[in-house]
Design a protein around this motif. Structure first.
Motif, PDB file in Angstrom:
ATOM      1  N   LYS A 102       0.835  -1.198   0.000  1.00 58.03           N
ATOM      2  CA  LYS A 102       0.000   0.000   0.000  1.00 58.03           C
ATOM      3  C   LYS A 102       0.873   1.253   0.000  1.00 58.03           C
ATOM      4  O   LYS A 102       2.019   1.242   0.451  1.00 58.03           O
ATOM      5  CB  LYS A 102      -0.921   0.003   1.216  1.00 58.03           C
ATOM      6  N   ILE A 103       0.298   2.329  -0.495  1.00 62.28           N
ATOM      7  CA  ILE A 103       0.969   3.625  -0.491  1.00 62.28           C
ATOM      8  C   ILE A 103       0.726   4.297   0.860  1.00 62.28           C
ATOM      9  O   ILE A 103      -0.405   4.362   1.344  1.00 62.28           O
ATOM     10  CB  ILE A 103       0.453   4.514  -1.630  1.00 62.28           C
ATOM     11  N   GLU A 104       1.808   4.754   1.451  1.00 65.30           N
ATOM     12  CA  GLU A 104       1.719   5.490   2.714  1.00 65.30           C
ATOM     13  C   GLU A 104       2.139   6.937   2.470  1.00 65.30           C
ATOM     14  O   GLU A 104       2.652   7.275   1.412  1.00 65.30           O
ATOM     15  CB  GLU A 104       2.636   4.848   3.766  1.00 65.30           C
ATOM     16  N   TYR A 105       1.909   7.775   3.472  1.00 70.18           N
ATOM     17  CA  TYR A 105       2.272   9.188   3.366  1.00 70.18           C
ATOM     18  C   TYR A 105       3.028   9.612   4.619  1.00 70.18           C
ATOM     19  O   TYR A 105       2.713   9.168   5.721  1.00 70.18           O
ATOM     20  CB  TYR A 105       1.026  10.066   3.195  1.00 70.18           C
ATOM     21  N   THR A 106       4.051  10.446   4.434  1.00 67.17           N
ATOM     22  CA  THR A 106       4.829  10.907   5.580  1.00 67.17           C
ATOM     23  C   THR A 106       5.383  12.299   5.303  1.00 67.17           C
ATOM     24  O   THR A 106       5.365  12.776   4.161  1.00 67.17           O
ATOM     25  CB  THR A 106       5.980   9.934   5.896  1.00 67.17           C
ATOM     26  N   GLU A 143       3.475   8.305  -8.285  1.00 67.80           N
ATOM     27  CA  GLU A 143       4.905   8.592  -8.322  1.00 67.80           C
ATOM     28  C   GLU A 143       5.567   8.296  -6.978  1.00 67.80           C
ATOM     29  O   GLU A 143       6.695   8.732  -6.727  1.00 67.80           O
ATOM     30  CB  GLU A 143       5.136  10.069  -8.672  1.00 67.80           C
ATOM     31  N   ALA A 144       4.882   7.556  -6.135  1.00 69.07           N
ATOM     32  CA  ALA A 144       5.400   7.264  -4.791  1.00 69.07           C
ATOM     33  C   ALA A 144       6.826   6.721  -4.855  1.00 69.07           C
ATOM     34  O   ALA A 144       7.149   5.873  -5.689  1.00 69.07           O
ATOM     35  CB  ALA A 144       4.488   6.260  -4.088  1.00 69.07           C
ATOM     36  N   VAL A 145       7.677   7.234  -3.959  1.00 64.23           N
ATOM     37  CA  VAL A 145       9.061   6.759  -3.909  1.00 64.23           C
ATOM     38  C   VAL A 145       9.116   5.446  -3.143  1.00 64.23           C
ATOM     39  O   VAL A 145       8.230   5.131  -2.340  1.00 64.23           O
ATOM     40  CB  VAL A 145       9.985   7.814  -3.250  1.00 64.23           C
ATOM     41  N   LEU A 146      10.138   4.668  -3.402  1.00 62.66           N
ATOM     42  CA  LEU A 146      10.317   3.387  -2.722  1.00 62.66           C
ATOM     43  C   LEU A 146      11.336   3.551  -1.607  1.00 62.66           C
ATOM     44  O   LEU A 146      12.435   4.058  -1.838  1.00 62.66           O
ATOM     45  CB  LEU A 146      10.791   2.331  -3.720  1.00 62.66           C
ATOM     46  N   CYS A 147      10.959   3.152  -0.405  1.00 65.14           N
ATOM     47  CA  CYS A 147      11.818   3.362   0.766  1.00 65.14           C
ATOM     48  C   CYS A 147      12.027   2.072   1.542  1.00 65.14           C
ATOM     49  O   CYS A 147      11.179   1.175   1.533  1.00 65.14           O
ATOM     50  CB  CYS A 147      11.195   4.390   1.710  1.00 65.14           C
ATOM     51  N   VAL A 148      13.148   2.001   2.211  1.00 64.74           N
ATOM     52  CA  VAL A 148      13.444   0.902   3.121  1.00 64.74           C
ATOM     53  C   VAL A 148      13.908   1.521   4.433  1.00 64.74           C
ATOM     54  O   VAL A 148      14.567   2.565   4.448  1.00 64.74           O
ATOM     55  CB  VAL A 148      14.532  -0.028   2.527  1.00 64.74           C
ATOM     56  N   GLU A 149      13.549   0.901   5.532  1.00 70.18           N
ATOM     57  CA  GLU A 149      13.949   1.431   6.835  1.00 70.18           C
ATOM     58  C   GLU A 149      15.338   0.922   7.193  1.00 70.18           C
ATOM     59  O   GLU A 149      15.564  -0.279   7.279  1.00 70.18           O
ATOM     60  CB  GLU A 149      12.940   1.013   7.918  1.00 70.18           C
ATOM     61  N   VAL A 159      14.753   5.396   4.093  1.00 74.20           N
ATOM     62  CA  VAL A 159      15.763   5.762   3.097  1.00 74.20           C
ATOM     63  C   VAL A 159      15.204   5.492   1.696  1.00 74.20           C
ATOM     64  O   VAL A 159      14.662   4.418   1.427  1.00 74.20           O
ATOM     65  CB  VAL A 159      17.060   4.953   3.305  1.00 74.20           C
ATOM     66  N   VAL A 160      15.352   6.447   0.807  1.00 76.65           N
ATOM     67  CA  VAL A 160      14.847   6.304  -0.556  1.00 76.65           C
ATOM     68  C   VAL A 160      15.725   5.333  -1.345  1.00 76.65           C
ATOM     69  O   VAL A 160      16.918   5.575  -1.520  1.00 76.65           O
ATOM     70  CB  VAL A 160      14.837   7.658  -1.299  1.00 76.65           C
ATOM     71  N   VAL A 161      15.133   4.263  -1.835  1.00 76.66           N
ATOM     72  CA  VAL A 161      15.858   3.327  -2.689  1.00 76.66           C
ATOM     73  C   VAL A 161      15.649   3.709  -4.159  1.00 76.66           C
ATOM     74  O   VAL A 161      16.551   3.588  -4.976  1.00 76.66           O
ATOM     75  CB  VAL A 161      15.388   1.877  -2.444  1.00 76.66           C
ATOM     76  N   GLU A 162      14.462   4.184  -4.488  1.00 75.19           N
ATOM     77  CA  GLU A 162      14.164   4.656  -5.835  1.00 75.19           C
ATOM     78  C   GLU A 162      13.330   5.933  -5.721  1.00 75.19           C
ATOM     79  O   GLU A 162      12.272   5.936  -5.101  1.00 75.19           O
ATOM     80  CB  GLU A 162      13.411   3.596  -6.633  1.00 75.19           C
ATOM     81  N   GLY A 163      13.842   7.004  -6.312  1.00 74.06           N
ATOM     82  CA  GLY A 163      13.139   8.280  -6.255  1.00 74.06           C
ATOM     83  C   GLY A 163      13.938   9.369  -5.568  1.00 74.06           C
ATOM     84  O   GLY A 163      13.368  10.361  -5.107  1.00 74.06           O
ATOM     85  N   GLU A 172       2.829  15.424   3.221  1.00 75.06           N
ATOM     86  CA  GLU A 172       2.223  14.144   2.850  1.00 75.06           C
ATOM     87  C   GLU A 172       2.881  13.619   1.577  1.00 75.06           C
ATOM     88  O   GLU A 172       2.305  13.630   0.491  1.00 75.06           O
ATOM     89  CB  GLU A 172       0.710  14.290   2.662  1.00 75.06           C
ATOM     90  N   VAL A 173       4.105  13.173   1.723  1.00 82.50           N
ATOM     91  CA  VAL A 173       4.851  12.626   0.588  1.00 82.50           C
ATOM     92  C   VAL A 173       4.517  11.142   0.429  1.00 82.50           C
ATOM     93  O   VAL A 173       4.669  10.370   1.383  1.00 82.50           O
ATOM     94  CB  VAL A 173       6.371  12.793   0.800  1.00 82.50           C
ATOM     95  N   PRO A 174       4.042  10.722  -0.752  1.00 83.94           N
ATOM     96  CA  PRO A 174       3.672   9.308  -0.934  1.00 83.94           C
ATOM     97  C   PRO A 174       4.907   8.410  -1.056  1.00 83.94           C
ATOM     98  O   PRO A 174       5.860   8.737  -1.759  1.00 83.94           O
ATOM     99  CB  PRO A 174       2.880   9.321  -2.246  1.00 83.94           C
ATOM    100  N   PHE A 175       4.867   7.299  -0.344  1.00 83.96           N
ATOM    101  CA  PHE A 175       5.977   6.339  -0.433  1.00 83.96           C
ATOM    102  C   PHE A 175       5.457   4.934  -0.244  1.00 83.96           C
ATOM    103  O   PHE A 175       4.353   4.719   0.280  1.00 83.96           O
ATOM    104  CB  PHE A 175       7.054   6.660   0.614  1.00 83.96           C
TER     105      PHE A 175
END
Length: 359
Positions: free
Chosen positions: A5-9, A62-68, A78-82, A121-124
Motif C-alpha cells: 500500500k501507499i503510505e504518506y509521511t 509517483e510514490a518513492v520506494l523506501c526501506v527502513e 531511506v529512498v531506494v528509488e526516487g 504528505e509525501v507518498p511512499f
C-alpha cells in the motif's frame, strides 16, 4: 515485488540514499551526512521536477520506494528509488523557507503560495529490504530509459552478483541485459577494485573513464596483456582477483596508459582510440615504444605497431574500386573542366604510387 500500500509521511522523515549508485563510489566511502548528499544532488536537473510538483502536486502513482535502515545511528526511511524527486522537494522547501540563494529557484517559486500538504504528505511505498527492487532498478537504470553512468551500472551489477550470489545469466534475466555485457561489466568493475588495492596506482580518474576500461576488455589483445582471458570463461566466484600476480606490472602499465597519473598524461584520451591501443598492446615494438619513451604518443605507437598498414590497404582498395566504377561512365564527360582537373590530380598521384612501388 509483492503488492504494497501507499503510505504518506513528512518530507523530513525521508532520507536521501547514501548508497545511491549515482553518487559514485568515492562518495560511498565517505559516509556522507544528509546535507552533504543533498549538496551533491543540487545540480541533478531538479528544476523540471520542482515545476511539476508546483503545477500538479506529488501524485500517488509517483510514490518513492523506501526501506527502513540505520543512518548515523538513527532509523530512517531511506529512498531506494526516487532520490531525485525527494531532492527536488527538499530544494523546493528550502526555497519557500528562504534558505535557497539560487535566482533560478526563486523564479520557479515566484509568487506561488506553498502548496498545502506537498511537504507533509509525501507518498511512499515501504519495502522490507533493498533487494526487493533490484530487478526494477536494473531495468530502469541499467538497460532502461533512465540509465546510470557506466561505473554506476557496473557497480550495481557487481552488487547483484557479490551480495546475492547471482550468476551472469541470473543478472541478465533480472535486468534484461545480454549475458556477455553483464560479464564484462563485472570483470571490468573487479579490475577497478583491484587497481584501487594495488600499491603505486593512481586511480582517481578511473571512474570518469570507466567506459574506456569496459570497452577495452572486448579486445582480445587487452585481455591477453592483462592475463584475464580465462576469467571470461569462469563463473563470477572464480573471477577475483581478475589479474594474477604474474600480470600486476602489466596492470600498472595499462592503468597508467589509460588513465595517467600525477606525472604522466594518459596515452588513450578517448574511447574511440581503444582499437588502436589494443593493436599497440599486441605488438612488441609498440609496447617497447610505450615503455621507453617519456611522453609516448598513441598515434606514433600505432604506426610503430604496423597499425597504419591495414588502414593504408583499406584506403588503397577503396580508391581502386572507386576508380574502376568511375571508368564505366567517365568517357561521357571527357570535356568536363572540373573532371579534367580531378583526373590530372589523380594521374599525378598514380605516377607517384608507381614510382614508390617501382611499377
Amino acid at each position: 515485488m509483492k503488492q504494497r500500500k501507499i503510505e504518506y509521511t513528512d518530507l523530513e522523515a525521508i532520507a536521501l540514499d547514501p548508497k545511491n549508485p549515482r553518487l559514485g563510489r568515492s562518495a560511498h566511502k565517505k559516509e556522507l551526512a544528509q546535507d552533504e548528499i543533498f549538496n551533491l544532488m543540487r545540480d541533478w536537473s531538479l528544476e523540471e521536477l520542482a515545476t511539476s510538483f508546483l503545477e500538479s502536486g506529488f501524485w500517488a502513482h509517483e510514490a518513492v520506494l523506501c526501506v527502513e535502515e540505520e543512518i548515523h545511528g538513527d532509523k530512517r526511511l531511506v529512498v531506494v528509488e526516487g532520490n531525485r524527486r525527494i531532492a527536488a522537494l527538499k530544494r523546493l522547501k528550502k526555497t519557500f523557507s528562504g534558505e535557497e540563494n539560487s535566482k533560478k529557484w526563486r523564479e520557479i517559486v515566484g509568487e506561488v503560495e506553498e502548496p498545502e500538504k506537498l511537504f507533509s504528505e509525501v507518498p511512499f511505498i515501504r519495502l522490507d529490504q533493498r533487494n526487493e527492487v533490484d530487478a526494477f532498478l536494473g531495468f530502469r537504470h541499467v538497460t532502461g530509459i533512465k540509465e546510470w553512468a557506466p561505473p554506476e551500472k557496473a557497480q550495481f551489477i557487481a552488487k547483484l552478483i557479490d551480495e546475492n550470489g547471482l550468476s551472469y545469466r541470473d543478472v541478465m534475466r533480472q535486468i534484461g541485459s545480454k549475458t556477455p555485457t553483464v560479464q564484462r561489466n563485472y570483470i571490468a568493475y573487479s579490475i577497478l577494485i583491484q587497481m584501487e588495492d594495488t600499491e603505486g596506482l593512481d586511480v582517481g580518474k578511473v571512474e570518469d573513464k570507466f567506459s574506456v576500461l569496459f570497452l577495452s576488455l572486448a579486445r582480445s589483445a587487452v585481455r591477453n596483456f592483462l592475463g584475464v582471458v580465462e576469467k571470461f570463461d569462469a563463473e563470477p566466484a572464480d573471477v577475483n582477483p581478475p589479474v594474477s600476480d604474474e600480470y600486476l606490472d602489466n596492470l600498472k602499465e595499462y592503468a597508467r596508459w589509460l588513465f595517467g597519473d600525477e606525472e604522466n598524461a594518459p596515452v588513450v584520451t578517448d574511447s574511440r582510440q581503444v582499437d588502436r591501443f589494443a593493436k599497440v598492446l599486441a605488438s612488441s615494438e609498440g609496447l617497447d615504444y610505450l615503455r621507453t619513451v617519456k611522453r609516448p604518443s598513441l598515434e606514433k605507437a600505432f604506426v610503430i605497431a604496423g597499425g597504419d598498414e591495414e588502414e593504408l590497404y583499406d584506403l588503397m582498395s577503396t580508391a581502386a574500386y572507386n576508380v574502376e566504377e568511375a571508368l564505366s561512365s567517365i568517357h561521357h564527360y571527357a570535356q568536363d573542366d572540373k573532371l579534367i582537373r580531378v583526373a590530372k590530380r589523380l594521374s599525378a598521384n598514380v605516377a607517384q604510387i608507381n614510382k614508390i612501388f617501382e611499377l
